[in-house]
Design a protein around this motif. Sequence first.
Motif, PDB file in Angstrom:
ATOM      1  N   VAL A 130       0.827  -1.206   0.000  1.00 41.08           N
ATOM      2  CA  VAL A 130       0.000   0.000   0.000  1.00 41.08           C
ATOM      3  C   VAL A 130       0.863   1.258   0.000  1.00 41.08           C
ATOM      4  O   VAL A 130       0.611   2.220  -0.732  1.00 41.08           O
TER       5      VAL A 130
ATOM      6  N   GLY B 250      -0.310   2.837  -3.198  1.00 45.31           N
ATOM      7  CA  GLY B 250      -1.607   3.403  -2.834  1.00 45.31           C
ATOM      8  C   GLY B 250      -2.750   2.439  -3.096  1.00 45.31           C
ATOM      9  O   GLY B 250      -3.908   2.817  -3.106  1.00 45.31           O
ATOM     10  N   LYS B 251      -2.374   1.169  -3.311  1.00 49.24           N
ATOM     11  CA  LYS B 251      -3.405   0.168  -3.610  1.00 49.24           C
ATOM     12  C   LYS B 251      -3.197  -1.099  -2.805  1.00 49.24           C
ATOM     13  O   LYS B 251      -2.067  -1.463  -2.483  1.00 49.24           O
TER      14      LYS B 251
ATOM     15  N   ILE C 147      -8.283  -2.354  -3.608  1.00 49.93           N
ATOM     16  CA  ILE C 147      -8.691  -1.110  -2.955  1.00 49.93           C
ATOM     17  C   ILE C 147      -7.771  -0.012  -3.472  1.00 49.93           C
ATOM     18  O   ILE C 147      -6.547  -0.132  -3.388  1.00 49.93           O
ATOM     19  N   ASP C 148      -8.343   1.017  -4.011  1.00 49.42           N
ATOM     20  CA  ASP C 148      -7.579   2.176  -4.458  1.00 49.42           C
ATOM     21  C   ASP C 148      -7.782   3.275  -3.417  1.00 49.42           C
ATOM     22  O   ASP C 148      -8.838   3.898  -3.355  1.00 49.42           O
ATOM     23  N   TYR C 149      -6.747   3.480  -2.580  1.00 47.71           N
ATOM     24  CA  TYR C 149      -6.895   4.398  -1.441  1.00 47.71           C
ATOM     25  C   TYR C 149      -7.010   5.854  -1.880  1.00 47.71           C
ATOM     26  O   TYR C 149      -7.705   6.639  -1.248  1.00 47.71           O
ATOM     27  N   ASP C 150      -6.338   6.207  -2.963  1.00 48.47           N
ATOM     28  CA  ASP C 150      -6.387   7.598  -3.416  1.00 48.47           C
ATOM     29  C   ASP C 150      -7.778   7.967  -3.916  1.00 48.47           C
ATOM     30  O   ASP C 150      -8.286   9.045  -3.645  1.00 48.47           O
TER      31      ASP C 150
ATOM     32  N   HIS D  68     -10.519   6.220  -3.211  1.00 41.82           N
ATOM     33  CA  HIS D  68     -11.554   5.657  -2.321  1.00 41.82           C
ATOM     34  C   HIS D  68     -12.446   4.664  -3.054  1.00 41.82           C
ATOM     35  O   HIS D  68     -13.664   4.639  -2.845  1.00 41.82           O
TER      36      HIS D  68
ATOM     37  N   TYR E 141     -16.715   1.008   3.783  1.00 41.02           N
ATOM     38  CA  TYR E 141     -15.377   1.288   3.233  1.00 41.02           C
ATOM     39  C   TYR E 141     -14.326   1.319   4.353  1.00 41.02           C
ATOM     40  O   TYR E 141     -13.248   0.747   4.226  1.00 41.02           O
ATOM     41  N   ARG E 142     -14.656   1.972   5.455  1.00 38.32           N
ATOM     42  CA  ARG E 142     -13.707   2.056   6.566  1.00 38.32           C
ATOM     43  C   ARG E 142     -13.411   0.674   7.162  1.00 38.32           C
ATOM     44  O   ARG E 142     -12.293   0.383   7.553  1.00 38.32           O
TER      45      ARG E 142
ATOM     46  N   THR F  49     -11.131  -1.223   4.635  1.00 40.68           N
ATOM     47  CA  THR F  49      -9.757  -0.714   4.588  1.00 40.68           C
ATOM     48  C   THR F  49      -8.996  -1.016   5.888  1.00 40.68           C
ATOM     49  O   THR F  49      -7.809  -1.277   5.852  1.00 40.68           O
TER      50      THR F  49
ATOM     51  N   ARG G 256      -5.633  -3.193   5.996  1.00 43.46           N
ATOM     52  CA  ARG G 256      -4.413  -2.655   6.566  1.00 43.46           C
ATOM     53  C   ARG G 256      -3.691  -3.719   7.391  1.00 43.46           C
ATOM     54  O   ARG G 256      -2.480  -3.739   7.477  1.00 43.46           O
TER      55      ARG G 256
END
Length: 235
Positions: free
Chosen positions: A131, A135-136, A144-147, A149, A165-166, A169, A173
Motif C-alpha cells: 500500500v 496506494g493500492k 482497494i484504491d486508497y487515493d 476511495h 469502506y472504513r 480498509t 491494513r
Amino acid sequence: MSIKDKILIVEDEHNIASFIGAILNANGYDVLHAHNGTQALSMITSHCPALVILDLGLPDMDGLDILRQVRLWSHLPIVVVSARTHEKEKVTALDLGADDYITKPFGTDELLARIRTALRHTRTQNANPSVATSGKFRAQGLEIDYDKHHVLVDGEKIHLTQNEYRLVTLLARYAGKVLTYDYLLRELWGPAARGDNQILRVNMANIRRKIEKNPAEPEYIFTEVGVGYRMIDAD
Ligand code: CA
C-alpha cells in the motif's frame, strides 16, 4: 546469505515442540526452545528472538501471564498456540497484545502463514508494504484504491457506504491478521459501541453481499467465530 530470523518456541509438550521446531528449521528459521514460563521470560530477555510461539497451557504459569508481562516492555510479535478452543481465551490473548493465535491441531501451511504475517507487520510497523508504494491493496480479485476511495472486485467498481469502506480498509491494513470485534467497533464507532456486535454483523453482511461471489463462503474476508474477522493476505 540473509540472516535467519530466530523464533522462540514456548511449549512444554516435547512432541509438539519438536514438530514445530522441525517445520521452522526446514523453512529457514533458527529455533530456540523454552519448556516453561520462567525459562521463556528469561530467554526472551537474553536471546531477543524475532518472534515467539507461545503455548498457553504451561506447567508453571499461564501463557496469558507471559503475554501480559512481555507487553509491558516489548512489541515483539507473539503468536499464541493453544489446544483450547475456547473463544474467550483467543479474544483475551489478542486483547492482551498477541499478534495472532493458532488452534491445535494446525497445519504446517497455516502455522507458516501466521508467522510470516506477524513478522511482516512488525517490520513495516503495521502498515501494509504494498500500500505504501502503490496506494493500492490487491488480494486476488479484490482491489482497494486508497487515493480514489474505490473498491473493485474483478475490475468492477463496488459501491460501499462510508462505514463499509472504513471496515474493509481497516481489515486490509492488517491483512492476514485477525481483528477482534471489540477492536473493530472501537476503531470505527468509538468506545461507546463496545459489545454492539450487531452493527458490525450488519455492515459485514452488506459488504459480503457486495464483494463476495457467495457471501456464505467468503473468499476475501473470513469470520473467526466468536473472535473477529480476518482479511485475506495481500498478493
Ligand atoms: Ca501445554
